[in-house]
Design an enzyme around this catalytic site. Structure first.
Site, PDB file in Angstrom:
ATOM      1  N   CYS A   1       0.805  -1.230   0.000  1.00 51.35           N
ATOM      2  CA  CYS A   1       0.000   0.000   0.000  1.00 51.35           C
ATOM      3  C   CYS A   1       0.834   1.274   0.000  1.00 51.35           C
ATOM      4  CB  CYS A   1      -0.932   0.013   1.218  1.00 51.35           C
ATOM      5  SG  CYS A   1      -1.852  -1.502   1.436  1.00 51.35           S
TER       6      CYS A   1
ATOM      7  N   HIS B   1      -8.900   3.947  -0.638  1.00 51.52           N
ATOM      8  CA  HIS B   1      -7.502   3.521  -0.511  1.00 51.52           C
ATOM      9  C   HIS B   1      -7.011   3.060  -1.885  1.00 51.52           C
ATOM     10  CE1 HIS B   1      -3.820   1.884   0.683  1.00 51.52           C
ATOM     11  NE2 HIS B   1      -4.170   1.164   1.759  1.00 51.52           N
TER      12      HIS B   1
ATOM     13  N   HIS C   1      24.117 -22.127 -47.660  1.00 52.51           N
ATOM     14  CA  HIS C   1      23.168 -21.329 -48.453  1.00 52.51           C
ATOM     15  C   HIS C   1      22.808 -20.121 -47.606  1.00 52.51           C
ATOM     16  CE1 HIS C   1      18.968 -20.322 -49.635  1.00 52.51           C
ATOM     17  NE2 HIS C   1      19.322 -20.709 -50.850  1.00 52.51           N
TER      18      HIS C   1
ATOM     19  N   ASP D   1      20.953 -29.477 -54.503  1.00 50.96           N
ATOM     20  CA  ASP D   1      20.954 -28.069 -54.908  1.00 50.96           C
ATOM     21  C   ASP D   1      21.725 -27.875 -56.204  1.00 50.96           C
ATOM     22  OD1 ASP D   1      20.162 -25.342 -54.077  1.00 50.96           O
ATOM     23  OD2 ASP D   1      20.249 -26.212 -52.081  1.00 50.96           O
TER      24      ASP D   1
END
Length: 1793
Positions: free
Chosen positions: A561, A739, A1348, A1540
């Site tokens: 608080c 409060h 790559h 590839d």
């Protein structure tokens, strides 16, 4: 026995030690209390330098780093800048005196320097350090005197550099040139004779001569401007062949009697009118370095004057110093010993020591080095105490319950004694289902009450650079923290960097927060992208720091608080500790979660009956409350220096803990009292002097009783009763607004601050019945009151009100602040009344700008007596300025009200546009002699000390050059028309140079982009551009004027301004023998010409032109410049200018002589100056040339520098739309002109340095409390839906669980370079399933990925997934069909939704999962690849790649071979055709290096991937010859680098062919339709492949083709429907940037191999809301399909929803009916969208959705990049989701762009 003689010698150079090490030692020892005097001296020296730096012009201030001690100054090499001399002089003085003081303290020496036996000597700046000792009788006085020595050293350095740079500008490249050379082997007399001869022969002005600055028997120091020294050494044979060495003197001239005089000395010692105390007597003899005798000074003032005079004007004679020391030593004949103290050794000191030893062989001569002690360790010492400054609260803002959305409403609430409690509103949670007063319902609240802020979701997202989606997901208390922080800063008048205390690096934030309702409840219903930054507590104030660019600490505190006030206390501590100079502090609480209600209720914290009843008998707990508040705090001295409004002063603050309480939540009066005592001691305040205590006051029985005991015992004790005139009032804001928990303390503080402003104590309404019997009953006897009605709290004359603010935490913490009244402002500066004042208004959106105008108008209507100067000061110098702006210059409040009313009634706001993101360039234009008038710039001279000092300094230089003073002309003391040409021309040039420096150094205008001078104005232009030094410019102007006066007859010739071209003049005047004679003098514009000639000829010409309607005006000058009349001075002027050095311009010079732009250092030379006097001024041609080169354009800002803006009309004619501001104007008050000009610059985006504009008399202005910023708010709110906070109480480990991949041992023997762990493998008779995990960061996998790379990041190619598919396909098939030799497979329907990029952190796993299911009867296997969270092992819901394998019925592959054999001849035919085209040079043949170099345009292949040896390519067709590597480099089915090599020809065709637009686009493959091979690839095998790519007719920007693989002319493999998508190249960085900071759980980023296809959807498709999805990982790029990209229709409302974005439709202007009506930025944006999408602008109707228009996610990215690159708009691609219609988008653009 007589004592020894002492000599302390202060050198003029730093020791050879590491300078930083020396100062580090001083700094370290200064923290030790053993070195108290040293510490004080260092602190005082630091303060002196801080004060001196603060007085510097803004550009010079920026050269000095922020410093709280001296260490940062030692880190900077100042030598190359304008503060080199100042800083080196000051630091040397500090070092020598610091070492002297520290030596005494280290050795614990008593003061032993007697006047009769002590001699002090020094060289150059060392004399000032010596002065600190000479004025002292003990060490403490050295500290006091030494600080003044540092001040003089710094000022001297500043002045020397400033004067010297007017003699010669620094090198353009920053190189250092010496201003002094030492010559050995020559006598001073011989060299003086040689220098005198050289100076005379070259005609060097006295001011610029080369001279002798120091001499002894063997050497002479020669000083002067560097270029002149070099010229002298080249020209003089004697100098050229002498033994010489350049000295490290880089900052200018000292010891120059011809340069400085008594007035100079006065300006160094008293620049601001300060007077060095004269009462301090000189105690010790200090020898002059000129005479060798003690200075004849008796006081400090006389000594500083004598030393300054010697440093600036006196020649150093080292022999005289030696003789003086010997003489002083000889007088003490009885001294047996001579003790010498110095700093290391030097050649001078060695010579002195040798002379002493020779003269006094019978005496013991000892030397002490004052430096070594600093490197020694004297043991641990306790640090000094912290600073004890008072603190000032200068700004505040709030959002409080009961509609208190600002401070006025908050005070109104308090003053009216209102109670704001109510039942929980529906936008928080459903009270009907969540409230149960019986407590039987689990997780329900037992109380329905609370205090709530009205619509806490209201927020201006655009102002704070947040998207609607981010705003919605961000906790409302975080948003309101931002808002109140801004409002508090606005109230405080904080402008970042305006003063030292507002340095953004030194501003910190401290906020208290004790709950996370929004994150835990509202936002967690659908966790989104901004869940963490929007909800985690640290981001509450972290976002404030980030938005405002504050670099200080950022703390979020939770002390239950008391969090808000504890945050304030922590902020104060940071100020007291020197960790920050300004702090923002506050508390935050917004209630939405019923769980917290239930928890607090069950813990017996909450009242079930309503509001907090503080000190009431019926107190039964507290009532919860929202609240957000912010305050701005500084040290008091900073606030006073900054001219802030001080709301109250913080004397002390502390937090402690109730450690002795009976339970953790129970308050403890003893701990509270201890805290009060601590803060009172810190503040040195008597508790009876406290007149008000703001109680924590929760309204609980235990809390009220404990606080009452502690407060009364300390502040109203029975033993020491208060007098009747010492009442103590108590109160508690919780009785009004409840409060606020984490915001409770800040609410209490704000209440007290308002009480200080209002001089009133609100009624305490917390006792509805009777006072709590636990409270002592003798309150009145103890003079203690809880006011039940409003009570006056006046501030009596000469009295100070003090107050206490309490805030306690439920966890046991106690925080207390002591406050007192702000000091009464003492106005010590008389304000220079200005005729006209600028007033500026700004906002971040059009709507807010209009509202800000209206509120200011309303304020003025209510406060018509408002001081215009204060209003101008507040709006200009004390406000943050935004992109939407209005500005005006007015002379009274009614004029301002008229302007504001017109702005409202004429809708002027809608006509404005935001300032550009990049400020326009500035060009300086300097007027010529025609601008002269008596009293020029008089107002600026009288009102602005900076301008006055500049003029006087230039005038001083001019006088030293032998010319008369021009100050009488400026002051109007010379009658109009009586000034000579010399005075007139010097006046103009001096004023223009001073004005330029005013704009640059005071008013904050950056260095000009270019300069141009008209006629005489060109001298000022060249000086500003650095071509001429200021002194040379003045010399040439003055000398030329003298020549003209001497050799030209005034009045015989004249100049005529003609409104016609030169061709028109020639045609009308004629060219015959009897035609009048004239010459072209100036071509000002294409239609404005000035001609010159004799009076008779010009009169005749005028008589011919005027009847033709041509306007003619006589130019008010006595001579015909730029005509033959100037021939009389050409030869003499050439001789004068020959010795003048010319430098390369620092900015382009628009040359009216050459009609071109000059960049080089050769075009402007002595000949140029002579020609410019005689030849025409081609102003128009120069401007045209600058426009052609793009140096100036319609956006350029022109600053006309001169007494009257003559050039302004020329520029307007030559540059359409030119914006020009004036410096001065004839017959107009200087401040009227300046105010209008500053407004123009401000509106153009070149915000002036408003702070400096008001700085001279700032303390005479007042900061007004104007209406706060008006926000363009939208209610961003996620409504809590359902009852799941109740429902979860009934869940018992139920619910579905996410499927996870656990970390278990592999269940299969299958393991390859790409498949690392099989987690599941099940096989039955006809089906098989396999699940595997792989790690991209595994060395084999990572090496394959890095083969790559794209945009410098490794990307997984399709060949990797192909190998994984074939590996699993073969493995599972063999499990079902054992004994199979060769498994043929067709990889079909392969598609990658987003590819994988390797994280840069290879130490962090990067897992992915592969799942496969084979069904043997259908001969089909499905495949899916998934991302995996490395932390949880949880795989994503959706795969990133999919495909399938078909197993042919013929396992031999014969059917495929037969199929392909039928087309083999066709493929061979196309290959032969390509070869034929290549032979004819119609197709391109690429070698391997060239082919892969082309590939680098998109992708860079590793060597093993580079299989193509030769490529022949034509358009989108190609074939290549291939050789595979001989090494497999791992365990594979088929190595990816082989796959590839035989397939990436298609990628080269798309990304390397000249048929593709590879400049604007690149092409990536999302997959293929089929990939099959009849035989495996073999190591080292030679292959040929062929491909032809075609655009796909049914899908835009997509290409497809079939790729054939041949071995020995036989097709062995085909990749069918191999697709490539076109992607704009500007998205390269967005798609393919490596993730350098990937978290352990992150998945990989996207790669070029797989930008996903965006599937087209029918335009009429209904888009349904999406279920919550797994959060997209930060390093993926998922381009969703249209269905997932479009927001649901439910999301486009601004009403509360649980969805996502609240689109601001209700708060903004309605969308326009069609795109053709949209103008401005929005209109241009729509044109760009139309161009990019291929739509017509007319199709962009307001209600058209971007989904319907085909703006998919990829197009959104393209559009955002285009808007950034072409229009400078930083717009996120998500904006097209958040604004789903064209109307939504245009509304947003009109508000924020």
């Amino acid at each position: 026995m007589s004592g020894p003689t002492k000599l302390v010698f202060f050198g003029n150079e730093f020791p050879n030690d590491d300078l930083k090490a020396l100062f580090r030692g001083l700094h370290r020892h200064g923290k030790d209390r053993r070195f108290r005097q040293l510490a004080t001296f260092l602190e005082e020296s630091t303060r002196v330098l801080q004060n001196e730096v603060a007085q510097l012009p803004e550009p010079l201030k920026k050269l000095v780093p922020h410093f709280e001690n001296l260490m940062p100054l030692t880190e900077v090499d100042f030598r190359q800048g304008p503060l080199g001399a100042a800083m080196e002089s000051a630091l040397l003085t500090i070092l020598e005196l610091g070492m002297f003081i520290g030596h005494y303290e280290a050795e614990e020496r008593v003061w032993d320097l007697s006047a009769d036996r002590t001699t002090l000597a020094g060289l150059s700046i060392g004399l000032l350090a010596a002065a600190g000792v000479a004025l002292s009788t003990h060490l403490a006085e050295v500290v006091q005197n030494g600080a003044e020595c540092v001040r003089v050293s710094f000022r001297l350095g500043v002045y020397v550099h400033d004067i010297s740079r007017k003699l010669e500008a620094p090198q353009a490249d920053g190189s250092l040139l010496s201003w002094a050379h030492v010559v050995t082997g020559e006598t001073a007399s011989d060299l003086q004779e040689e220098l005198s001869r050289y100076n005379t022969e070259t005609g060097t002005p006295e001011l610029l001569k080369v001279f002798i600055s120091a001499a002894d028997k063997t050497s002479v120091s020669v000083s002067g401007p560097p270029s002149r020294i070099r010229a002298a050494f080249r020209a003089s044979q004697r100098l050229r062949y002498s033994k010489s060495l350049a000295l490290p003197v880089y900052d200018g001239l000292c010891h120059a009697a011809h340069l400085y005089d008594e007035e100079t000395i006065h300006r160094v010692l008293h620049p601001d009118g300060s007077v060095i105390p004269t009462s301090r007597p000189v105690q010790l003899a200090l020898l002059s370095s000129r005479s060798g005798q003690p200075f004849e000074a008796t006081t400090a003032a006389e000594l500083f004057r004598a030393i300054s005079t010697e440093l600036l004007t006196g020649t150093i004679f080292l022999d005289n110093i030696t003789a003086g020391i010997l003489d002083r030593t000889e007088r003490c004949a009885d001294a047996p010993q001579c003790q010498i103290e110095t700093y290391r050794t030097s050649l001078v000191f060695k010579g002195l020591l040798k002379a002493l030893e020779a003269c006094f062989p019978d005496r013991t001569i000892s030397t002490t080095d004052l430096i070594p002690w600093v490197f020694q360790d004297y043991g641990a010492r306790q640090p000094k105490s912290y600073a004890d400054s008072k603190l000032a609260i200068v700004g505040m803002a709030c959002r409080m319950p009961g509609g208190a959305n600002d401070l006025d409403l908050f005070w109104e609430l308090l003053a009216q004694g209102r109670d704001t409690h109510t039942t929980v509103p529906a936008d928080r949670f459903d009270l009907e289902t969540h409230y149960d007063p019986t407590g039987e319902t689990e997780n329900a609240t037992r109380t329905p009450f609370g205090n709530f802020i009205d619509q806490p979701g209201l927020f201006d997202a655009g102002f704070f650079n947040m998207s609607p989606r981010e705003a919605e997901q961000t906790d409302p208390m975080h948003r309101l923290a931002l808002v109140t922080a801004y409002e508090a800063l606005e109230m405080a008048g904080i402008v970042s960097g305006r003063t030292p205390s507002s340095n953004p690096k030194r501003i910190a934030t401290f906020y208290g927060q004790a709950s996370d309702d929004w994150r835990e409840l509202n936002a967690s219903q659908n966790i989104g992208t901004y869940a963490v930054p929007g909800g985690e507590r640290a981001f509450a104030n972290g976002r404030i720091n980030y938005f405002f660019k504050f670099g200080g600490p950022s703390f979020n505190l939770d002390t239950a608080c008391s969090s808000g006030l504890a945050a304030v206390q922590a902020a104060c501590s940071a100020l007291w500790a020197g960790e920050a100079d300004t702090v923002l502090a506050g508390g935050l609480n917004i209630i939405t979660d019923p769980d917290n209600y239930a928890g607090l209720g069950n813990g017996h914290f909450l009242s079930r009956t309503g509001q907090c009843k503080v000190w009431d008998q019926s107190a039964d707990g507290y009532c919860r409350a929202d609240g957000v508040g912010s305050v701005v705090i500084k040290r008091l001295e900073d606030a006073e220096a900054d001219n802030d409004n001080i709301l109250a002063v913080v004397l002390s603050a502390a937090t402690n803990h109730s450690a002795e309480a009976i339970s953790i939540t129970h308050p403890h009066a003893g701990a509270q009292k201890e805290n009060y005592t601590q803060v009172l001691h810190q503040a040195a305040v008597n508790p009876l002097d406290i007149s008000y205590v703001e109680l924590h006051g929760t309204g609980t029985q235990a809390g009220d009783a404990q606080e009452a005991e502690s407060v009364l015992d300390i502040f109203a004790p029975r033993a020491h009763r208060r007098r009747a005139d010492q009442p103590l009032h108590l109160g508690a804001v919780k009785s009004n607004i409840g409060h606020g928990e984490a915001a409770a303390g800040i609410a209490s503080l704000l209440k007290v601050l308002l009480m200080y402003q209002k001089n009133e104590i609100p009624a305490h309404i917390g006792i509805p019945t009777v006072i709590n019997p636990a409270i002592p009953t003798d309150l009145e006897q103890r003079q203690v009151y809880l006011p039940r009605t409003k009570t006056a709290w006046p501030r009596a004359a000469g009295q100070i009100r003090r107050a206490i603010v309490n805030s306690f935490g439920a966890h046991g913490g106690n925080t207390t602040l002591v406050l007192e009244d702000a000091p009464e402002k003492q106005v010590t500066v008389a304000r220079e009344e200005r005729s006209t004042h600028p007033v500026v208004i700004s906002a971040k959106s059009k709507k807010s700008l209009a509202a800000n105008v209206e509120t200011l108008l309303a304020y003025l209507d209510e406060n018509p007596e408002t001081d215009l100067g204060d209003l101008s000061y507040t709006t200009c110098a004390r406000r943050m300025h935004h992109s939407w702006r209005l500005a005006t210059a007015v002379s009274d409040i009614p004029a301002l009200q008229k302007f504001l009313r017109n702005a409202v009634s004429n809708d002027a706001v809608s006509q404005t546009r935001p300032i550009p993101t990049e400020a326009p360039h500035v060009v300086f234009t300097f007027t010529g002699q025609g601008a002269y008038y008596a009293g020029l710039a008089q107002g600026l001279f009288q009102a602005l000390p900076f301008f006055r000092a500049e003029v006087r300094q230039l005038d001083h230089l001019s006088q030293r050059l032998g010319f008369p003073s021009i100050v009488p002309v400026i002051l109007g003391e010379v009658e109009e028309g009586t000034a000579t040409a010399l005075v007139t021309q010097l006046s103009i040039v001096i004023v223009e140079i001073a004005l330029a420096r005013l704009w640059l150094l005071l008013l904050g205008i950056p260095a000009p982009h270019a300069v141009i001078g008209h006629s005489l104005g060109e001298y000022a232009a060249l000086a500003v551009a650095g071509v001429l030094s200021t002194a040379d410019a003045l010399y040439l102007v003055g000398h030329r004027a003298q020549l003209i006066e001497e050799h030209c007859t005034p009045g015989s010739h004249a100049m005529l301004s003609v409104r016609a071209t030169i061709a028109d003049i020639e045609r009308l005047v004629g060219t015959g023998a009897d035609a009048p004679t004239y010459e072209l003098s100036c071509q000002n514009t294409h239609q404005d010409t000035v001609i010159g000639g004799s009076i008779q000829d010009l009169n005749a010409i005028r008589e011919k032109l005027e009847p033709e309607g041509i306007k003619c005006v006589n130019v008010d000058v006595p001579f015909a410049f730029h005509t033959a009349q100037m021939d009389a001075v050409r030869e003499r002027l050439a001789k004068a200018v020959a010795a003048v050095p010319f430098k390369t311009p620092s900015v382009p010079v628009l040359s009216p002589l050459l009609g071109s732009v000059v960049f080089d250092g050769k075009s402007i030379n002595p000949e140029y100056i002579v020609r410019a006097t005689r030849e025409p001024v081609r102003f128009a041609t120069a401007i045209d040339a600058a426009q052609e080169l793009g140096i100036v354009n319609s956006q350029t800002l022109w600053v006309d520098i001169g007494p009257h803006p003559i050039c302004a009309s020329f520029v307007r004619s030559l540059v359409p739309g030119a914006r020009i501001v004036s410096s001065c104007r004839r017959n107009e008050d200087n401040f009227a002109t300046m105010a209008k000009s500053l407004c123009t610059l401000h509106l153009a985006g070149r915000t002036p340095s408003w702070a400096e504009y008001f700085r001279p008399d700032e303390q005479a202005y007042s900061l007004l409390r104007l209406p706060k910023y008006r926000w363009n708010e939208v209610n961003y709110w996620i409504q809590y839906l359902g009852t799941w906070t109740l429902d979860k109480a009934h869940l018992k480990n139920g619910g579905s669980q996410k499927r996870t991949i656990t970390d278990v041992p592999s269940v299969s023997s299958l393991r390859t370079s790409l498949i690392h762990q099989v987690t599941e493998e099940t096989v039955d008779k006809t089906t098989a399933t396999l699940k595997a995990i792989s790690d991209i960061q595994h060395p084999d996998f990572l090496e394959a990925v890095h083969g790559h790379t794209m945009n410098n990041c490794g990307v997984a190619t399709s060949s990797i997934w192909t190998d994984m598919a074939m590996t699993v396909g073969e493995h599972l098939y063999r499990r079902l069909v054992p004994g199979t030799d060769h498994v043929l497979m067709d990889l079909c329907d392969f598609e990658v939704q987003h590819a994988q990029v390797a994280n840069t952190n290879s130490n962090t796993p990067q897992p992915l999962a592969l799942e496969a299911h084979l069904d043997l009867p259908t001969r089909h296997m499905s495949l899916a690849w998934y991302d995996v969270n490395a932390t949880t092992n949880q795989r994503a819901d959706a795969p990133f790649a999919t495909g399938s394998i078909k197993y042919p019925a013929d396992p031999t592959g014969a059917a495929w071979s037969i199929e392909w054999s039928r087309i083999t001849h066709l493929i061979q035919g196309r290959i032969e055709a390509l070869q034929h085209l290549a032979a004819e040079n119609k197709a391109s043949t690429l070698s391997k290096p060239l082919a892969y170099a082309l590939f680098k345009n998109v992708v860079d292949y590793a060597p093993r991937y580079r299989g193509m040896d030769r490529v022949v390519i034509h358009d989108h067709e190609a074939f290549s010859d291939i050789t595979l590597t001989t090494d497999r480099h791992g365990t594979w089915h088929t190595p990816p680098h082989w796959i590839d090599s035989v397939s990436h020809l298609a990628g080269l065709v798309m990304n390397g062919s000249d048929a593709s637009n590879t400049r604007d686009f690149f092409y990536v493959t999302p997959g293929c339709g089929s990939c099959r091979m009849t035989e495996p690839l073999i190591a080292g095998g030679k292959y040929r492949n062929y491909v032809r790519m075609f655009p796909m007719p049914d899908e835009a920007h997509m290409y497809a083709g079939d790729l054939y693989i041949l071995r020995e002319d036989k097709i062995i493999g085909v990749v069918e429907q191999l697709k490539f998508r076109r992607v704009p190249r500007l998205l390269m960085d967005r798609f393919f940037s490596p993730n350098k900071n990937a978290a352990a759980h992150a998945a990989p980023a996207p790669a070029p191999a797989a930008v996903p296809a965006v599937k087209k959807q029918p335009p009429t498709e209904t888009i349904q809301p999406q279920a919550p999805k797994t959060e997209q990982k930060q390093d993926q790029l998922q381009l969703p399909n249209l269905a997932s990209a479009a927001p649901s229709t439910a999301n486009s409302s601004s009403s509360p929803s649980s969805s996502g974005v609240a689109t601001p439709t209700t708060e903004q202007e309605a969308p326009v009916a069609d795109a053709s009506a949209v103008t401005g930025v929005a209109g241009k944006c729509l044109e760009l969208i139309a161009n990019e999408t291929g739509l017509g602008v007319a199709e962009l109707t307001a209600d058209a959705t971007f989904v319907q228009l085909g703006v998919d996610s990829l197009m959104s990215l393209v559009l955002s990049e285009k808007l950034r690159s072409e229009m400078g708009l930083e717009i996120k691609s998500s904006l097209f989701l958040e604004c789903p219609t064209v109307g939504d988008l245009t509304g947003w653009l009109e508000q924020y762009c």
